[in-house]
Structure formats: structure tokens, C-alpha cells
Design a protein around this motif. Structure first.
Motif, PDB file in Angstrom:
ATOM      1  N   GLN A 199       0.829  -1.211   0.000  1.00 20.15           N
ATOM      2  CA  GLN A 199       0.000   0.000   0.000  1.00 20.15           C
ATOM      3  C   GLN A 199       0.861   1.258   0.000  1.00 20.15           C
ATOM      4  O   GLN A 199       0.590   2.213  -0.730  1.00 20.15           O
ATOM      5  CB  GLN A 199      -0.881   0.037   1.245  1.00 20.15           C
ATOM      6  N   LEU A 211      -0.805  -1.584  -5.549  1.00 23.31           N
ATOM      7  CA  LEU A 211      -2.108  -1.928  -5.006  1.00 23.31           C
ATOM      8  C   LEU A 211      -2.528  -3.354  -5.352  1.00 23.31           C
ATOM      9  O   LEU A 211      -3.217  -4.005  -4.559  1.00 23.31           O
ATOM     10  CB  LEU A 211      -3.156  -0.924  -5.498  1.00 23.31           C
ATOM     11  N   VAL A 250      -8.289  -0.660  -0.082  1.00 23.02           N
ATOM     12  CA  VAL A 250      -7.388  -0.717  -1.233  1.00 23.02           C
ATOM     13  C   VAL A 250      -8.168  -1.008  -2.510  1.00 23.02           C
ATOM     14  O   VAL A 250      -7.853  -0.460  -3.576  1.00 23.02           O
ATOM     15  CB  VAL A 250      -6.283  -1.766  -1.006  1.00 23.02           C
TER      16      VAL A 250
END
Length: 511
Positions: free
Chosen positions: A57, A62, A89
Motif C-alpha cells: 500500500q 495496489l 485498497v
């Protein structure tokens, strides 16, 4: 951060401890190198997987983060931290529909747990479904009336839908309940400065350094310089070091205040991003310009340098009331004039009409969803045969243009000779070569305003506090006009106003 376990081999436990120490020091690449072998050898190690997701992150990988959190939940479906981070996310990665569906399913079983409603609010806010976010936060507060996180996020949601007084009241409640919570002060600062309540606002803004690593201002870090903090007093020959902070757009914005520093009774040094150095050196030839490094350049730790101040804090010292008289120059950055002329000549040779530079996507990962306008929505501007439209968008966007259609590829000019991520001096010249720039709120608008090119800025419903709440002009950038979104997520009225004003611009334009 990890879940406690007494069953890990000593060497694995030591490696996880080392990874957490690296993460605490923001050495994410090194932490990744420690975690990767653990996960490779033990695909069910929940602790390592969770840390891997967290590290991914932080470096904006991602897809890796999503995969890691999904594997955490496959091993332990009740690992709540893994669940919250996964849906967050997913939303940030443009998969808000999946995040929403995942949350809805969880709420069917755990609807009495306030943290799930809090997470739902966060996802809805990220997706610009502001009213839905407000309802979710209220539900979280109904279940847990003392939740500071729900109250803090509700304040932001209310600000985005124009309920400024409500947002301010909530922000004050948070600061009163938790006077040491930096995020609360930062949120309060955003609202106060936007409202024009500068004395209190700038004081609260100083908390930006204390939320380093926790939120949207994770790029803000105090410089560990030994010099005394400058408060605006006479220097009497002592040297002042101004250290830039945050992103490139912020460095440009606060550089407008450097013109006032030229009148000081002592030398001035500026520590900036390497890409900014050529532009600042040309624009402020009497300053000593250094590239920011860690540790700081040895020269900055010696005489005559005895005072220091972060660039954004100059606002409180020099412009506590946003007094435009402090800004002594309409354009304060000086691009390479020969390069500007060369670029303009090249663009005029390829197509008739005024040169219009556009930028449609924000580089801010956490705010990209609400600050960006889909490229397909720019058809009325890009497809206008009377315009010479140039892409000023940072980064590689060839695939985005191809997905949008061949018509865009034909009308939108990309200049492969200029890469703003590598050479900001070239980019400033490219912007200066335009007759008009139209852009979402990113570093492009700051460069355009700084070099004095007319720039039309597309603002979302609750932009950064520097743009205020209602004004359509900005005394910081006299060449700027502000076009404000009135309904969160709805850009069409903004584009309609832009198109109408562009028609008038064309009527006045003469080749």
C-alpha cells in the motif's frame, strides 16, 4: 501491527520484528525484501502477509496489496484489520463496486459492529457517493457515539457536500475530545483556511508534520535541521534556509512567497526537489538553491545559515490573511525563453489555432477518484477543430487515449520530447508555450499560474483549502480562473461552463 503468535520459529519472529522496524522507519523496499522470502516459504503466514499488504500500500503497489489481504482473509476470515484494508485498497484501486459488494455482504452478518459502517463510509466517500457516506458514518456513530474516526470522517463528508458549518462543528468536537490527535487538527485547519479564518487555521496547519505517514499528507516530513525556527523577525545578516515540502505542486505554490524573501536583511537558501532546482535557480538568482537530500547538504549546516522554516509555514509568517500585496510578481517562475519559443514554433507548425494544454487526472493517489475527469468527457474540447490541443498530463497515458478512441488519438497531441517526471524545466517551458491551460487541480495548474499563463482550474466539491470555498479567482495566481463542482462527482456542469467560455475565448483569439 501483527497478530500475536507464540508458534512462529524464532528466525521468522525475528524477521517479522525486523520488517516492522523497517516499516516504522519508512524503509518500505527493505521491508519488502525481508517479507518476500517468508511469504514464499509459508503461504499461510498471516502476519507476514498482512505486513506485505501494508508495505505494498505504501509504495502504491495496489494489486500486490489486494492479493496479500485476500490471502490473509483466506487463512483467517475473522482478521478484521485485513478486511478493512482490503476494501479500502479495492476502492483506491478503482474497484469500488467490488469493495461495496464485499462490505454489503459483511454488514449482513455484522451490521451491529460500528467499524464495518465506518469502513463503508470510507469506501463511499472515496467513490464520491457522499450522501451514502454520511448515512454510513451516522450509523457508525449511532452504534458507537464516541467514535472519533467516524466523527472526523463525517466532518470531511459534510464539507464535500457543502455543509461547511456542520463540518466545522464536527471538526471542533474531535479536537476538543482528542487535543493531541494530529489528524483532527489538520482537518480543522483545512476547513478554517478555506473559510478565511486564517489565524487559527494556520496554527492548526502546523500539525501536518505530526500526521506524517498516517494520511493524505504522508509526504510531509520535518527536516532535521539544527537551526532556530524563523518567525518573521529581522535576520540581521543571518542566513535563512527555506525547505520545500509535500509534492511538486505544493513546492510551486509556496514558491510564490519567495519574492517577499528577496527583501530580507540576510541571505536565503532554498532546499527543493531535484526537478525544481533549475527552475528556481533561474527565477531567484540571488538565492542559494540546493537539492533536498538526507542528510542535508553540509554547506547548509554551516555559517551563515542560522534560521530555517518549512515553505508552507511561510503562509502564516508572510500571508496570514492571504494579503495579495505580499505577492509582488504576477508570474514568479521564469522558464527558459528560448525553449518556450522553440516549443511554441513546433506546436504551431503542426496545427492552426490557439495552443490549449490540458490535464485531466490528479497524481494524488488518495484523491485521484474525486479530482480526475475521465478523458472521454473532454470530447467537446479535444474534438474542436479550431483548437491545437496538447496533453500536459503527467505520466504515461497512451493506453488511456487508445481506450478512449482513435478520435482522441488524432486530435490530442502528445510530445514525447517532454517528460515532466524527469525534467520539470522542460515542462514549465511547454506550459509557457500554451495560450491557455485547462486542468484538474494538480501540479500543472500551479506551473501555469506560476509562469503567468491563463489557466482554468477544475475543482471538485471540496478542494484543498488553498482554493477557498466559493471564489472563482485566485489572488495567488492572477492568471487562474476557478470552475467549481457543485454536486460531488458530477463534472458535466463544469465542462459545460468551460466549453461555453472556450467559445468566447476563440472569438477573441486571432492567429
Amino acid at each position: 501491527m501483527t497478530k500475536a503468535s507464540s508458534h512462529l520459529p524464532d528466525e521468522i519472529a525475528a524477521a517479522l520484528t525486523k520488517a516492522e522496524a523497517l516499516i516504522a522507519g519508512r524503509e518500505f523496499d527493505a521491508a519488502l525484501n525481508v517479507l518476500a522470502p517468508i511469504v514464499e516459504n509459508d503461504e499461510t503466514n498471516v502476519n507476514a502477509l498482512f505486513l506485505l499488504g501494508f508495505v505494498a500500500q505504501q509504495i502504491d503497489s495496489l494489486d500486490i496489496a489486494i492479493d496479500a489481504y485476500q490471502r490473509v482473509l483466506a487463512c483467517d476470515p475473522n482478521y478484521r484489520d485485513g478486511f478493512y484494508r482490503l476494501v479500502s485498497v479495492l476502492a483506491r484501486n478503482g474497484q469500488g463496486d467490488i469493495a461495496y459488494a464485499t462490505l454489503k455482504a459483511a454488514l449482513g452478518e455484522r451490521g451491529q459492529e460500528p467499524v464495518y459502517w465506518l469502513t463503508m463510509g470510507n469506501v463511499m466517500l472515496h467513490m464520491t457517493y457522499v450522501n451514502e457516506a454520511v448515512r454510513a458514518y451516522h450509523k457508525a456513530l449511532e452504534l458507537n457515539p464516541v467514535s472519533l474516526a467516524a466523527r472526523l470522517n463525517l466532518s470531511e463528508a459534510e464539507l464535500r457536500r457543502g455543509q461547511v458549518d456542520t463540518a466545522l462543528a464536527l471538526a471542533r468536537e474531535v479536537v476538543t475530545a482528542a487535543p493531541k490527535l494530529a489528524a483532527g487538527h489538520y482537518n480543522l485547519a483545512q476547513i478554517l483556511i478555506a473559510r478565511g479564518e486564517f489565524d487559527e487555521g494556520w496554527a492548526a496547519f502546523e500539525y501536518r508534520f505530526d500526521i506524517y505517514g498516517e494520511g493524505p499528507e504522508k509526504g510531509v516530513e520535518r527536516r532535521n535541521l539544527p537551526h532556530q525556527r524563523w518567525q518573521g523577525e529581522a535576520l540581521n545578516g543571518a542566513g535563512l534556509v527555506v525547505w520545500c515540502e509535500q509534492g511538486i505542486g505544493d513546492e510551486v505554490y509556496y514558491a510564490s512567497l519567495f519574492t517577499a524573501l528577496e527583501q530580507l536583511d540576510g541571505p536565503v537558501a532554498v532546499e527543493c526537489a531535484p526537478r525544481m532546482r533549475p527552475l528556481l535557480a533561474r527565477s531567484f538568482p540571488h538565492f542559494a538553491i540546493y537539492e533536498k537530500s538526507e542528510p542535508a547538504a553540509a554547506e547548509l549546516l554551516q555559517a551563515p545559515w542560522q534560521r530555517q522554516i518549512p515553505a508552507a509555514s511561510l503562509m502564516a509568517v508572510l500571508r496570514p490573511d492571504l494579503n495579495p500585496q505580499v505577492l509582488t510578481k504576477t508570474a514568479f517562475l521564469v522558464p527558459d525563453a528560448d525553449l518556450v519559443a522553440d516549443i511554441r514554433q513546433r506546436y504551431q507548425a503542426q496545427r492552426l489555432g490557439p495552443i490549449i494544454g490540458i490535464s485531466w487526472r490528479s497524481g494524488n493517489i488518495t484523491a485521484r477518484q474525486r479530482r480526475s475527469i475521465p478523458l472521454a468527457d473532454w470530447q467537446a474540447i479535444i474534438g474542436n477543430d479550431r483548437l491545437n490541443v496538447i496533453s500536459l498530463q503527467f505520466g504515461n497515458h497512451d493506453r488511456e487515449i487508445i481506450r478512449t478512441g482513435r478520435q482522441f488519438a488524432h486530435h490530442l497531441h502528445l510530445d514525447p520530447a517532454i517528460d515532466a517526471a524527469v525534467n520539470l524545466d522542460d515542462f514549465a517551458a511547454q506550459v509557457a508555450a500554451c495560450d491557455l491551460v485547462i486542468s484538474v487541480a494538480n501540479s500543472t495548474v500551479h506551473i501555469a499560474g506560476a509562469v503567468g499563463v491563463p489557466v482554468w482550474v477544475c475543482l471538485d466539491s471540496a478542494p484543498d483549502c488553498r482554493w477557498g470555498l466559493t471564489r472563482d479567482r485566485d489572488d495567488h495566481y492572477p492568471s487562474a480562473r476557478l470552475y467549481r463542482q457543485t454536486v460531488p462527482g458530477d463534472w458535466q456542469p463544469v465542462l459545460d461552463r468551460l466549453t461555453a467560455d472556450l467559445a468566447q475565448f476563440l472569438d477573441r483569439y486571432r492567429v
